[in-house]
Design a protein around this motif. Structure first.
Motif, PDB file in Angstrom:
ATOM      1  N   ALA A 125       0.600  -1.484   0.012  1.00 24.92           N
ATOM      2  CA  ALA A 125      -0.440   0.131   0.220  1.00 24.92           C
ATOM      3  C   ALA A 125       1.187   1.538   0.576  1.00 24.92           C
ATOM      4  O   ALA A 125       0.394   2.035  -1.216  1.00 24.92           O
ATOM      5  CB  ALA A 125      -1.000   0.148   1.210  1.00 24.92           C
ATOM      6  N   LEU A 126       1.812   1.068   0.674  1.00 27.19           N
ATOM      7  CA  LEU A 126       2.390   2.820   1.172  1.00 27.19           C
ATOM      8  C   LEU A 126       3.573   2.685  -0.336  1.00 27.19           C
ATOM      9  O   LEU A 126       3.618   3.385  -0.697  1.00 27.19           O
ATOM     10  CB  LEU A 126       4.006   2.023   1.653  1.00 27.19           C
ATOM     11  CG  LEU A 126       3.073   2.202   3.419  1.00 27.19           C
ATOM     12  CD1 LEU A 126       4.594   2.116   4.627  1.00 27.19           C
ATOM     13  CD2 LEU A 126       2.333   3.970   3.509  1.00 27.19           C
ATOM     14  N   LEU A 127       4.226   1.354  -0.880  1.00 29.31           N
ATOM     15  CA  LEU A 127       4.724   1.610  -1.901  1.00 29.31           C
ATOM     16  C   LEU A 127       3.587   1.378  -3.163  1.00 29.31           C
ATOM     17  O   LEU A 127       4.205   2.454  -4.277  1.00 29.31           O
ATOM     18  CB  LEU A 127       5.400   0.260  -2.566  1.00 29.31           C
ATOM     19  CG  LEU A 127       6.119   0.194  -1.693  1.00 29.31           C
ATOM     20  CD1 LEU A 127       6.492  -1.341  -2.341  1.00 29.31           C
ATOM     21  CD2 LEU A 127       7.543   0.980  -2.450  1.00 29.31           C
ATOM     22  N   ALA A 128       2.079   2.116  -3.846  1.00 27.26           N
ATOM     23  CA  ALA A 128       1.453   1.993  -4.100  1.00 27.26           C
ATOM     24  C   ALA A 128       0.997   3.254  -4.033  1.00 27.26           C
ATOM     25  O   ALA A 128      -0.073   4.036  -4.841  1.00 27.26           O
ATOM     26  CB  ALA A 128       0.633   0.726  -4.343  1.00 27.26           C
ATOM     27  N   ALA A 129       1.330   4.092  -3.086  1.00 23.13           N
ATOM     28  CA  ALA A 129       1.055   5.969  -2.832  1.00 23.13           C
ATOM     29  C   ALA A 129       0.699   6.272  -4.099  1.00 23.13           C
ATOM     30  O   ALA A 129      -0.471   7.181  -3.657  1.00 23.13           O
ATOM     31  CB  ALA A 129       1.602   6.154  -1.294  1.00 23.13           C
ATOM     32  N   ARG A 130       1.208   6.855  -4.717  1.00 22.69           N
ATOM     33  CA  ARG A 130       0.804   7.658  -6.053  1.00 22.69           C
ATOM     34  C   ARG A 130      -0.159   7.025  -6.470  1.00 22.69           C
ATOM     35  O   ARG A 130      -0.976   8.061  -7.948  1.00 22.69           O
ATOM     36  CB  ARG A 130       1.943   7.522  -6.617  1.00 22.69           C
ATOM     37  CG  ARG A 130       3.698   8.476  -5.911  1.00 22.69           C
ATOM     38  CD  ARG A 130       4.256   8.851  -6.489  1.00 22.69           C
ATOM     39  NE  ARG A 130       5.210   8.802  -6.032  1.00 22.69           N
ATOM     40  CZ  ARG A 130       6.226  10.648  -6.106  1.00 22.69           C
ATOM     41  NH1 ARG A 130       5.247  11.170  -7.008  1.00 22.69           N
ATOM     42  NH2 ARG A 130       7.062  11.189  -5.190  1.00 22.69           N
ATOM     43  N   MET A 131      -0.951   5.523  -6.642  1.00 24.83           N
ATOM     44  CA  MET A 131      -1.411   5.615  -7.022  1.00 24.83           C
ATOM     45  C   MET A 131      -2.869   5.412  -6.112  1.00 24.83           C
ATOM     46  O   MET A 131      -3.534   4.799  -5.924  1.00 24.83           O
ATOM     47  CB  MET A 131      -1.622   3.968  -7.951  1.00 24.83           C
ATOM     48  CG  MET A 131       0.089   4.172  -9.079  1.00 24.83           C
ATOM     49  SD  MET A 131      -0.035   2.473  -9.487  1.00 24.83           S
ATOM     50  CE  MET A 131       1.061   2.029  -8.146  1.00 24.83           C
ATOM     51  N   ARG A 132      -3.611   6.133  -6.340  1.00 18.56           N
ATOM     52  CA  ARG A 132      -4.333   6.452  -5.183  1.00 18.56           C
ATOM     53  C   ARG A 132      -5.341   5.019  -5.357  1.00 18.56           C
ATOM     54  O   ARG A 132      -6.143   4.202  -4.119  1.00 18.56           O
ATOM     55  CB  ARG A 132      -5.097   8.194  -5.241  1.00 18.56           C
ATOM     56  CG  ARG A 132      -4.534   8.502  -4.975  1.00 18.56           C
ATOM     57  CD  ARG A 132      -4.607   8.298  -3.252  1.00 18.56           C
ATOM     58  NE  ARG A 132      -3.243   9.749  -3.210  1.00 18.56           N
ATOM     59  CZ  ARG A 132      -3.318  11.084  -2.368  1.00 18.56           C
ATOM     60  NH1 ARG A 132      -4.804  11.261  -2.181  1.00 18.56           N
ATOM     61  NH2 ARG A 132      -2.070  11.752  -2.495  1.00 18.56           N
ATOM     62  N   PRO A 133      -6.063   4.710  -6.895  1.00 10.70           N
ATOM     63  CA  PRO A 133      -7.342   3.249  -5.824  1.00 10.70           C
ATOM     64  C   PRO A 133      -6.710   2.273  -5.856  1.00 10.70           C
ATOM     65  O   PRO A 133      -7.417   1.145  -4.934  1.00 10.70           O
ATOM     66  CB  PRO A 133      -8.041   3.557  -7.922  1.00 10.70           C
ATOM     67  CG  PRO A 133      -7.577   4.332  -8.282  1.00 10.70           C
ATOM     68  CD  PRO A 133      -6.338   5.112  -8.072  1.00 10.70           C
TER      69      PRO A 133
END
Length: 174
Positions: free
Chosen positions: A87-95
């Protein structure tokens, strides 16, 4: 006082202490933050759930810690931690971030509830000394984890600031 009573008392007091701390310090701050930032803070805490793997490290725990508790708890924590890191690594991809926040909170909360069920079924309070160095995990760490899972779900369900503000403005005009 028997060890199982001490363990159960410490577990309850861990919840009481964290609830008091959370209500006074953390919850007001999280509620005042943007939902994304609040969820990121909670995900950061849960990204350390790899620590639960200590339950399966010989020498850290006693040889008589029930495997039915230790392995399930260890791998449930590990899965939750990995999902929180993702989740933290995907922070820039909000969905994607939001989906992973829901995932790590669901997996993590189910893990903790099932850990409690396994602990009761296997008599963990009577064997609490077998937790060895990991004794602090259920007493100090788990209550905070459960409280933050509940907080994360409350934050997920609350309306976004912008939408709430837009509704308040519309209500003032109408």
């Amino acid at each position: 006082m028997p060890p199982q009573i001490i363990f159960q008392l410490q577990l309850v007091l861990g919840y009481v202490a964290w609830l008091l701390c959370f209500k006074a310090w953390f919850w007001p701050r999280l509620r005042s933050m943007d939902r994304f930032e609040a969820q990121r803070a909670i995900a950061t805490l849960h990204s350390f759930r790899f620590f639960g793997l200590a339950f399966i490290v010989p020498g850290v725990v006693g040889p008589h810690l029930p495997a039915g508790f230790a392995e399930f708890a260890a791998y449930g924590d590990f899965a939750t931690g990995v999902l929180a890191v993702l989740a933290l690594l995907a922070a820039r991809m909000r969905p994607v971030f939001r989906a992973l926040v829901v995932a790590f909170n669901l997996v993590g909360m189910v893990d903790l509830v099932l850990d409690y069920c396994h602990a009761v079924r296997l008599g963990l309070p009577e064997l609490a000394g077998q937790l060895g160095a990991s004794y602090a995990i259920p007493i100090l760490y788990v209550p905070l984890l459960m409280i933050t899972h509940i907080a994360a779900f409350q934050l997920l369900l609350r309306p976004a600031h912008g939408r709430r503000d837009a509704r308040a403005s519309a209500g003032e005009r109408g």
